[in-house]
Design a protein around this motif. Structure first.
Motif, PDB file in Angstrom:
ATOM      1  N   LYS A   1      65.255 128.820  55.555  1.00 38.87           N
ATOM      2  CA  LYS A   1      65.190 127.353  55.608  1.00 38.87           C
ATOM      3  C   LYS A   1      63.784 126.923  55.263  1.00 38.87           C
ATOM      4  CE  LYS A   1      63.886 127.241  60.446  1.00 38.87           C
ATOM      5  NZ  LYS A   1      64.037 126.695  61.778  1.00 38.87           N
ATOM      6  N   ASP A   2      63.675 125.782  54.677  1.00 37.55           N
ATOM      7  CA  ASP A   2      62.367 125.209  54.369  1.00 37.55           C
ATOM      8  C   ASP A   2      62.549 123.708  54.347  1.00 37.55           C
ATOM      9  OD1 ASP A   2      59.772 124.834  53.687  1.00 37.55           O
ATOM     10  OD2 ASP A   2      59.962 125.570  51.631  1.00 37.55           O
ATOM     11  N   VAL A   3      62.549 123.134  55.533  1.00 36.10           N
ATOM     12  CA  VAL A   3      62.896 121.722  55.650  1.00 36.10           C
ATOM     13  C   VAL A   3      62.089 121.111  56.781  1.00 36.10           C
ATOM     14  CG1 VAL A   3      64.867 122.359  57.102  1.00 36.10           C
ATOM     15  CG2 VAL A   3      64.816 120.102  56.047  1.00 36.10           C
ATOM     16  N   LEU A   4      61.648 119.891  56.574  1.00 34.58           N
ATOM     17  CA  LEU A   4      60.986 119.168  57.650  1.00 34.58           C
ATOM     18  C   LEU A   4      62.052 118.370  58.366  1.00 34.58           C
ATOM     19  CD1 LEU A   4      57.869 117.990  55.679  1.00 34.58           C
ATOM     20  CD2 LEU A   4      57.954 119.759  57.418  1.00 34.58           C
ATOM     21  N   ALA A   5      62.296 118.743  59.619  1.00 36.61           N
ATOM     22  CA  ALA A   5      63.427 118.146  60.314  1.00 36.61           C
ATOM     23  C   ALA A   5      63.221 116.660  60.540  1.00 36.61           C
ATOM     24  CB  ALA A   5      63.664 118.884  61.604  1.00 36.61           C
ATOM     25  N   LYS A   6      62.836 116.323  61.739  1.00 33.75           N
ATOM     26  CA  LYS A   6      62.750 114.906  62.074  1.00 33.75           C
ATOM     27  C   LYS A   6      61.654 114.233  61.262  1.00 33.75           C
ATOM     28  CE  LYS A   6      62.794 111.847  65.993  1.00 33.75           C
ATOM     29  NZ  LYS A   6      63.195 111.733  67.379  1.00 33.75           N
ATOM     30  N   CYS A   7      61.940 113.073  60.722  1.00 32.26           N
ATOM     31  CA  CYS A   7      60.927 112.314  60.012  1.00 32.26           C
ATOM     32  C   CYS A   7      61.180 110.848  60.325  1.00 32.26           C
ATOM     33  CB  CYS A   7      61.036 112.557  58.504  1.00 32.26           C
ATOM     34  SG  CYS A   7      59.753 111.723  57.558  1.00 32.26           S
ATOM     35  N   TYR A   8      60.223 110.222  60.966  1.00 37.73           N
ATOM     36  CA  TYR A   8      60.397 108.815  61.318  1.00 37.73           C
ATOM     37  C   TYR A   8      59.305 108.020  60.622  1.00 37.73           C
ATOM     38  CZ  TYR A   8      56.866 110.313  64.601  1.00 37.73           C
ATOM     39  OH  TYR A   8      55.743 110.857  65.135  1.00 37.73           O
TER      40      TYR A   8
ATOM     41  N   ILE B   1      55.437 109.619  58.079  1.00 37.98           N
ATOM     42  CA  ILE B   1      55.537 109.851  56.642  1.00 37.98           C
ATOM     43  C   ILE B   1      54.226 110.371  56.049  1.00 37.98           C
ATOM     44  CG2 ILE B   1      55.892 108.671  54.424  1.00 37.98           C
ATOM     45  CD1 ILE B   1      58.090 107.037  55.907  1.00 37.98           C
TER      46      ILE B   1
ATOM     47  N   LYS C   1      53.779 114.021  57.099  1.00 40.47           N
ATOM     48  CA  LYS C   1      54.709 114.925  56.415  1.00 40.47           C
ATOM     49  C   LYS C   1      54.289 115.098  54.957  1.00 40.47           C
ATOM     50  CE  LYS C   1      57.441 116.099  59.660  1.00 40.47           C
ATOM     51  NZ  LYS C   1      58.392 115.519  60.562  1.00 40.47           N
ATOM     52  N   LYS C   2      53.809 114.006  54.371  1.00 41.60           N
ATOM     53  CA  LYS C   2      53.376 114.099  52.979  1.00 41.60           C
ATOM     54  C   LYS C   2      52.187 115.052  52.869  1.00 41.60           C
ATOM     55  CE  LYS C   2      51.153 110.773  50.983  1.00 41.60           C
ATOM     56  NZ  LYS C   2      50.769 109.505  50.357  1.00 41.60           N
TER      57      LYS C   2
ATOM     58  N   LEU D   1      53.433 118.593  53.024  1.00 41.45           N
ATOM     59  CA  LEU D   1      54.080 119.019  51.783  1.00 41.45           C
ATOM     60  C   LEU D   1      53.064 119.195  50.662  1.00 41.45           C
ATOM     61  CD1 LEU D   1      57.384 116.943  51.904  1.00 41.45           C
ATOM     62  CD2 LEU D   1      57.143 119.420  51.993  1.00 41.45           C
TER      63      LEU D   1
END
Lengths: 604, 438
Positions: A553-560, A564, A567-568, A571
């Protein structure tokens, strides 16, 4: 400006270990003699490359001419000829010293003599230089000038009763040093009437004027209108500009025996005016060149590949440009099935390699993969031919080989006594043959080993430093080739042989290296969507194997909403890492993987 | 590069996020802006909370109306309000009412607005639920996380399974028609079996919406000190990836649409407020640690009580202006790609085309087509392996990419479900690199 009799010329250099204060002292001399005004003074004037200033070491030497009115009322011209302070550049040091009659031996009053300093002092003694001992940093709390004096007397046999106590930083001892230079360093021989000869001790490429050559006139006179000949390269040039370095270039009409200056003559590449070559005049050439010219030969080789294969041409252009200024840099195109197009490059040593690599990345904005450094192996084939191999992947198959010879160096390490044990262990692990151990002074020891160069060009220096908490220093010289039981270790990633990871290792170490290397690669190569086997083999025999589990898996779960930007950033960091990966077949491999063999375990 | 002005059609802000940072205690995985009030204090008995509400009201009153360049004389009442936390269900009903009144007064709240509130089991009773409902809250996001007591305990949660059941019952009695359950996968001591069972138990409670978050062990959390991701007692990466797929299978089979990476909804019950984020639309943000996104500025409020109060003082003094940087259109494209691909509907390339032009389309094509799976003839990296599922699906004018030679501005890019979603970062970072190289 040049109307100075030979009797009032003094040419000298400074011999010092890194960090012992050479550059600061040089700065202070320039300031005290008024050569550089306080306003124009930038710290460490002589080190003009960024990399030098950042690392606090001198790589490329330069020169400075100073006028000094001594206590005898006469005005002397002092030429300071700087020397690079690193083992990779011993030859350059020897040519710089050959251009001088004297040297300041600068030793840190708390640390004592280091191996590199010692090597350079011996070079200076070979060149018959007058040596003036200077104990620097005497203002520091740990300074122990008496102990260090005793050490110099013991090790070098140099009388230290008149050693100057100085602190370049605080300006202590500077007038004494200037006075000592005029009194103790002999003037050059007056050979103004002989056919002109000048020794090149440095040169650099200027994109607008061509190569600028730094030299010391040993005989005769060179006039700005003369046509010159370089005796080793055989090339002839009209002089565009003749001048002295104060330390900025100041044009003059003529320079005579004993003086130091520069020439620009539209020389296209430093290769045509190498360090150690002799300049003479076309109209009245000297019969013999000056002694000691050697073409500096690379000892360490590696592959340089652009991460992005579109940058191959850019890399070629950048290397062409660097070569204009660095005659010791060698390169030729190399193609690897794993890496695509790149270059096999030769360097004087590891620092030289690092400098070139860093300049390519920094000044030419290239993303590079550097493969682990290799030395030149001499392989005798079963047909009796001897071939030189600087790339492990080119090693002939075992059934084609009679034997492999590898280069050895004599390593001298100077260390406080307490680290002797751990350093001997290091040398032993690196296949060293113990030769000698001597006490220099109570508590300080020199260790001499003969070690394969291949074991030195890994992380030997770093290991020596860390084992001795930074106190040990080293120096090495090539002593020749020896036959050893060497094998080629191949590495396969996902079933594909990866040439740039191949290594030539001693048979007895192959298992250990194979295992440690596959483990390290497992750590360095990111997970992919599929499982990746990593294997090390000798010939067709697998000696170690690991596998990198598949990425699930390679995913950012919760993002509110508030998340942002963060998370950016995450990434983008991941993206940056991915950009620096090199695709080898189906697997993306990071740069560090290609150097992994150098960093197997902290204690190896 | 094209001129930067008027790139994106201006949209007025019609969403507001209210941060209620109070919790009974901090969960072991939590790195949010949170103030712990202990196990007895609530909104009406805590001075800290009532002072906080006062400052919050001050901030709301000082916030200028943001029509974001839309000067058509119309007013734009809020269409979504979201009370997030922290634990908003620690507030007294009148406190929620005051905040909603302040929003109504300042911005207006549309009659059919979605007004959501995060609530934690064991922090409210029936009267609270009825009260919240009566003052206008019409959607609840319930922090269930898991149905196993040992998992809840190991995660530092205050509630247990029985509390969940009571909470859902209260919400039903209080006439909440729109209830979302939050679940977390990857918690300590979870197994594939317990997870499957938790999914079933969640479905049995018949919520309109389910969120499923895979645990991220954030630095600075208790979990980061105790555990290594992928190692016991945390489930392995293999297992958490499987849990993600299990949720996808189980929930979609029960009529929940997987409309966002972590969210499932019965038809008509997508979280309207969160869609604002994922569609890169502007929103107000109020309270400690809250972020607002207005005129291309993301404004992060300070994350402690004291610094937040000081920030509001200054905000008032500056008449609602701040000096935060404007996000460049290039960065906006990256952001909308990053959040837009979280949605099943994916993104179109119109905005990207406006900013990067034709080269942008070609770059993004090169970056994503390799992820389009076996059938893609242009795919060379990663190489086509039979067991490699497509991560990306591309459509132009309703046709699959196979029949379209080039991406166009109206092409739609979607991550596949579940394989594309679960590997989404791989695709996004390639797209980032492709655009940043321009």
């Amino acid at each position: 400006m040049t109307d100075v009799p030979v009797s009032r010329l003094r040419n000298f250099s400074i011999i010092a270990h890194i960090d012992h204060g050479k550059s600061t002292l040089a700065d202070r001399l320039l300031q005290t003699t008024g050569t550089v005004s306080d306003r124009d003074m930038k710290a460490q004037f002589l080190d003009s490359m960024d990399i030098e200033r950042e690392r606090g070491i001198t790589i490329k030497l330069q020169a400075a001419r100073m006028n000094y009115t001594a206590q005898d009322g006469e005005t002397y011209v002092l030429n300071l000829i700087d020397t690079p302070g690193h083992v990779d550049f011993t030859y350059e040091v020897s040519r710089s010293l050959a251009a001088c009659e004297g040297a300041l031996l600068v030793v840190d009053a708390s640390q004592g003599v280091e191996a590199q300093t010692l090597a350079n002092v011996y070079l200076a003694l070979e060149n018959d230089l007058e040596i003036i001992p200077v104990l620097n940093k005497v203002d520091l709390p740990g300074a122990d000038p008496e102990r260090v004096k005793a050490e110099i007397e013991e090790i070098i046999g140099l009388d230290c009763s008149n050693a100057i106590l100085a602190s370049a930083k605080e300006g202590i001892g500077i007038p004494e040093i200037l006075e000592a230079i005029t009194l103790l360093v002999p003037p050059p021989q007056d050979t103004t009437q002989a056919p002109a000869r000048a020794l090149i001790f440095d040169s650099y490429y200027d994109p607008y004027r061509g190569v600028i050559v730094y030299f010391r006139v040993t005989d005769g006179v060179i006039d700005q209108r003369d046509r010159i000949r370089l005796m080793a390269s055989g090339k002839e040039y009209d002089i565009d500009e003749l001048g002295v370095l104060s330390p900025n270039q100041v044009p003059v009409e003529a320079l005579h025996a004993g003086e130091v200056g520069y020439i620009s003559a539209s020389i296209k590449s430093v290769e045509d005016a190498r360090v150690g070559d002799t300049i003479t005049l076309v109209k009245e050439p000297a019969a013999e060149p000056l002694e000691g010219y050697v073409e500096a030969k690379p000892m360490v080789f590696c592959g340089l590949f652009p991460t992005d294969s579109d940058q191959y041409e850019d890399l070629r252009e950048a290397l062409d440009k660097l070569r204009l200024n660095d005659a010791a840099l060698q390169y030729e195109p190399e193609t690897s099935s794993a890496m695509g197009f790149g270059f096999r490059c030769g360097f004087l040593g590891l620092l030289h390699m690092e400098i070139v690599q860093e300049r390519l990345e920094r000044e030419y904005d290239l993303d590079l993969i550097t493969t682990a450094p290799s030395v030149i192996y001499r392989v005798t084939t079963i047909k009796g031919e001897v071939i030189e191999i600087d790339n492990p992947s080119m090693l002939p198959e075992p059934q084609q080989r009679e034997k492999i010879d590898e280069p050895y160096v004599k390593v001298d390490i100077i260390t406080p006594e307490e680290f002797v044990g751990t350093l001997m262990e290091l040398c032993q692990k690196r296949r060293g043959d113990f030769k000698d151990m001597k006490y220099l002074t109570p508590g300080r020891t020199t260790l001499t080993y003969e070690i394969p160069l291949a074991e030195i060009v890994t992380d030997f220096f770093d290991q020596m430093k860390s084992r001795s908490r930074g106190y040990a220093s080293m120096e090495y010289n090539l002593i020749g080739y020896r036959t050893n039981a060497l094998v080629k270790l191949d590495v396969m990633i996902n079933g594909d042989k990866v040439d740039p990871l191949a290594a030539i290792v001693h048979k007895d170490k192959a298992y250990y290296v194979g295992r440690a290397l596959t483990e390290k690669l497992k750590e360095l190569i990111p997970r992919h969507q599929f499982k990746i086997p990593i294997q090390a083999s000798i010939g067709s025999r697998i000696i170690a194997s690991e596998s990198i589990p598949a990425l699930r898996k390679d995913v950012l779960a919760k993002c509110y909403g508030g998340d942002i930007s963060r998370k950016k950033k995450l990434l983008k960091k991941q993206a940056k890492g991915k950009k620096r990966l090199k695709s080898i077949g189906t697997v993306d491999v990071p740069q560090e993987a290609f150097m992994a063999v150098l960093k197997l375990t902290p204690s190896s | 590069m094209r001129p930067l002005a008027n790139l994106f059609a201006p949209i007025p802000a019609t969403s507001a996020y209210i941060h209620i940072p109070f919790c009974r205690r901090r969960c072991y995985y939590c790195d949010f802006a949170v103030s712990v009030v202990g196990s007895t204090k609530r909104g009406d008995t805590s001075l800290t909370i009532s002072q906080y509400i006062d400052t919050l009201l001050t901030e709301i009153a000082a916030t200028p109306l943001e029509n974001d360049g839309v000067n058509d004389g119309a007013t734009y009442p809020l269409k979504t309000v979201f009370f997030g936390g922290g634990t908003p269900s620690l507030l007294a009903v009148p406190q929620v009412e005051t905040i909603l009144n302040a929003l109504q007064e300042r911005f207006g709240i549309a009659a059919d607005a979605e007004v959501s509130m995060e609530m934690d089991p064991a922090t409210f009773d029936l009267s609270h639920a009825q009260g919240y409902r009566s003052v206008g809250v019409n959607r609840v996001s319930l922090g269930v996380q898991d149905f196993y007591d040992e998992v809840l305990a190991a995660s530092g949660r205050f509630h247990r399974r029985a509390d969940i059941m009571r909470a859902v019952d209260c919400l039903q009695q209080a006439n909440f028609k729109n209830v979302s359950l939050d679940l977390m996968s990857g918690l300590p001591h979870q197994t594939l079996e317990t997870w499957q069972d938790s999914l079933q138990q969640a479905i049995a409670l018949n919520p309109t919406h389910i969120s499923q978050y895979d645990l991220i062990v954030e630095p600075q959390t208790a979990f980061a000190r105790y555990f290594t991701p992928g190692e016991a007692p945390l489930p392995s990466d293999d297992h958490t990836a499987q849990m993600y797929r299990m949720a996808q299978q189980t929930l979609t089979a029960s009529g929940y649409d997987h409309y966002e990476i972590c969210n499932y909804a019965k038809p008509g019950y997508q979280a309207q407020h969160n869609l604002t984020y994922w569609r890169s639309q502007p929103y107000y943000g109020f309270g400690m640690g809250a972020t607002s996104y207005l005129h291309s500025q993301r404004i992060d409020r300070p994350r402690t009580q004291q610094t937040y109060h000081a920030w509001v003082d200054q905000f008032v003094a500056q008449k609602g202006k701040t000096n935060d940087p404007v996000i460049s259109v290039q960065e906006q494209v990256l952001e909308s790609l990053m959040v837009g691909l979280r949605l099943k509907e994916g993104i179109t390339l119109n905005e990207l085309y406006q900013v990067y032009g034709e080269p942008g389309l070609r770059a993004i094509e090169k970056a994503i087509l390799p992820w389009c799976g076996d059938a893609n003839p242009q795919s060379s990296h990663p190489p086509r392996l039979p067991d490699r599922p497509a991560l990306v699906h591309v459509q132009t004018d309703g046709q699959d990419y196979q029949t379209v030679t080039n991406l166009r501005p109206n092409s739609r890019i979607q991550l596949t479900d579940p394989e594309g979603f679960v590997m989404s970062n791989q695709v996004i970072v390639d797209a980032f690199n492709a655009l940043e190289a321009l």
